[in-house]
Design a protein around this motif. Sequence first.
Motif, PDB file in Angstrom:
ATOM      1  N   UNK A   1      12.369   3.552  37.579  1.00  0.00           N
ATOM      2  CA  UNK A   1      13.090   4.469  36.695  1.00  0.00           C
ATOM      3  C   UNK A   1      14.075   3.598  35.928  1.00  0.00           C
ATOM      4  N   UNK A   2      13.900   3.509  34.620  1.00  0.00           N
ATOM      5  CA  UNK A   2      14.748   2.635  33.827  1.00  0.00           C
ATOM      6  C   UNK A   2      15.536   3.446  32.811  1.00  0.00           C
ATOM      7  N   UNK A   3      16.837   3.145  32.699  1.00  0.00           N
ATOM      8  CA  UNK A   3      17.700   3.952  31.821  1.00  0.00           C
ATOM      9  C   UNK A   3      18.442   3.096  30.818  1.00  0.00           C
ATOM     10  N   UNK A   4      18.685   3.694  29.650  1.00  0.00           N
ATOM     11  CA  UNK A   4      19.416   2.971  28.611  1.00  0.00           C
ATOM     12  C   UNK A   4      19.459   3.765  27.324  1.00  0.00           C
ATOM     13  N   UNK A   5      19.229   3.082  26.198  1.00  0.00           N
ATOM     14  CA  UNK A   5      19.244   3.738  24.899  1.00  0.00           C
ATOM     15  C   UNK A   5      17.884   3.635  24.203  1.00  0.00           C
ATOM     16  N   UNK A   6      17.122   2.588  24.576  1.00  0.00           N
ATOM     17  CA  UNK A   6      15.892   2.246  23.855  1.00  0.00           C
ATOM     18  C   UNK A   6      14.701   2.115  24.800  1.00  0.00           C
ATOM     19  N   UNK A   7      14.816   2.642  26.006  1.00  0.00           N
ATOM     20  CA  UNK A   7      13.772   2.389  26.992  1.00  0.00           C
ATOM     21  C   UNK A   7      12.446   3.076  26.627  1.00  0.00           C
ATOM     22  N   UNK A   8      12.533   4.328  26.191  1.00  0.00           N
ATOM     23  CA  UNK A   8      11.308   5.050  25.836  1.00  0.00           C
ATOM     24  C   UNK A   8      10.798   4.730  24.443  1.00  0.00           C
ATOM     25  N   UNK A   9      11.672   4.238  23.580  1.00  0.00           N
ATOM     26  CA  UNK A   9      11.275   3.992  22.188  1.00  0.00           C
ATOM     27  C   UNK A   9      10.791   2.565  21.960  1.00  0.00           C
ATOM     28  N   UNK A  10      11.512   1.580  22.514  1.00  0.00           N
ATOM     29  CA  UNK A  10      11.253   0.176  22.192  1.00  0.00           C
ATOM     30  C   UNK A  10      10.721  -0.620  23.386  1.00  0.00           C
ATOM     31  N   UNK A  11      11.376  -0.483  24.512  1.00  0.00           N
ATOM     32  CA  UNK A  11      11.072  -1.390  25.631  1.00  0.00           C
ATOM     33  C   UNK A  11       9.783  -0.976  26.349  1.00  0.00           C
ATOM     34  N   UNK A  12       9.637   0.328  26.611  1.00  0.00           N
ATOM     35  CA  UNK A  12       8.439   0.805  27.313  1.00  0.00           C
ATOM     36  C   UNK A  12       7.834   1.990  26.549  1.00  0.00           C
ATOM     37  N   UNK A  13       7.287   1.724  25.355  1.00  0.00           N
ATOM     38  CA  UNK A  13       6.756   2.842  24.556  1.00  0.00           C
ATOM     39  C   UNK A  13       5.590   3.555  25.246  1.00  0.00           C
ATOM     40  N   UNK A  14       4.929   2.869  26.199  1.00  0.00           N
ATOM     41  CA  UNK A  14       3.813   3.509  26.911  1.00  0.00           C
ATOM     42  C   UNK A  14       4.214   4.050  28.276  1.00  0.00           C
ATOM     43  N   UNK A  15       5.498   4.277  28.483  1.00  0.00           N
ATOM     44  CA  UNK A  15       5.968   4.783  29.784  1.00  0.00           C
ATOM     45  C   UNK A  15       5.234   6.070  30.153  1.00  0.00           C
ATOM     46  N   UNK A  16       5.115   6.319  31.451  1.00  0.00           N
ATOM     47  CA  UNK A  16       4.375   7.489  31.929  1.00  0.00           C
ATOM     48  C   UNK A  16       5.111   8.793  31.668  1.00  0.00           C
ATOM     49  N   UNK A  17       6.427   8.782  31.903  1.00  0.00           N
ATOM     50  CA  UNK A  17       7.244   9.974  31.645  1.00  0.00           C
ATOM     51  C   UNK A  17       8.544   9.510  30.995  1.00  0.00           C
ATOM     52  N   UNK A  18       8.951  10.205  29.926  1.00  0.00           N
ATOM     53  CA  UNK A  18      10.178   9.830  29.221  1.00  0.00           C
ATOM     54  C   UNK A  18      11.130  11.027  29.179  1.00  0.00           C
ATOM     55  N   UNK A  19      12.394  10.736  29.450  1.00  0.00           N
ATOM     56  CA  UNK A  19      13.410  11.785  29.345  1.00  0.00           C
ATOM     57  C   UNK A  19      14.472  11.356  28.343  1.00  0.00           C
ATOM     58  N   UNK A  20      15.078  12.364  27.689  1.00  0.00           N
ATOM     59  CA  UNK A  20      16.237  12.111  26.827  1.00  0.00           C
ATOM     60  C   UNK A  20      17.314  13.107  27.253  1.00  0.00           C
ATOM     61  N   UNK A  21      18.441  12.567  27.717  1.00  0.00           N
ATOM     62  CA  UNK A  21      19.521  13.424  28.237  1.00  0.00           C
ATOM     63  C   UNK A  21      20.666  13.521  27.242  1.00  0.00           C
ATOM     64  N   UNK A  22      21.237  14.713  27.163  1.00  0.00           N
ATOM     65  CA  UNK A  22      22.367  14.921  26.250  1.00  0.00           C
ATOM     66  C   UNK A  22      23.227  16.070  26.783  1.00  0.00           C
TER      67      UNK A  22
END
Length: 235
Positions: free
Chosen positions: A134-155
């Motif tokens: 489980x990796x967290x940050x600002x660009x994990x789903x967009x840039x670092x792991x664009x093929x991730x299995x599940x992506x969340x965006x929290x706000x």
Amino acid sequence: MPAGRRYNPFRMIITIDGTVGSGKSTAAAGLARRLGATHLDTGAMYRALTLKALETGVPLEDPAALAAMAAATQIDLDGTPGAQRVRLDGKDVTQAVRENRVSVNSHYLARTAEVRKILVAKQREFAARAGNIVTEGRDQGTVVFPNADVKFFLDATPEVRARRRQEELQARSEYKSFREVFEEVTQRDLRDSTRAADPLRQAEDAVRIDTGDMTIDEMVDVLVEEVRRRVKEAT
Ligand code: C5P
């Protein structure tokens, strides 16, 4: 899970991106613990480099100097959910990277494209060595792991996030007015979402969650349920 992708129960990548104080770290640690996965807090990497620049006097306004420093720095994260240690050139800086002077100066490192390249490579190496992550940050789903299995965006609303941040600071005996913390939080969001290099944005295939009214347990439950649903769907 992206269409056509086969689920590998031993190599799942789950990304959590979001705004300051949205609950990313708490959610990532809780989710990783529940799944028996590794937790990667990528913000700690930007924080470690910021701390080094502040302590060694590397000019924060000089991208070349920051990139040279980043290339010559050893950052180690152990990936234990909820109890992650951060080592900078062999020294334990777990507490020091959380200081507010580090938070408010981290945008210099975060906006430097060469620094991001170095840290993105480290993040991918870290994930390659891990099993489920489980990796967290600002660009994990967009840039670092664009093929991730599940992506969340929290706000959550800026008021809620500033309140959480103020409580976090108080817990470490750093006392600031709500107004001051609110300004810092909104300023950091603005910088994160408007920088040219890998700005904060929601991946198209990310699940957006407003954490404003949720307790920690509720937030983690929602994430766990979503991951389980996806795994079930894909198998
Ligand atoms: O998440 P956290 O507040 O610990 O991150 C510290 C800083 O590092 C953030 O303000 C953000 O600017 C930067 N960051 C980033 N990309 C990431 C993680 C953090 O730019 N993947």
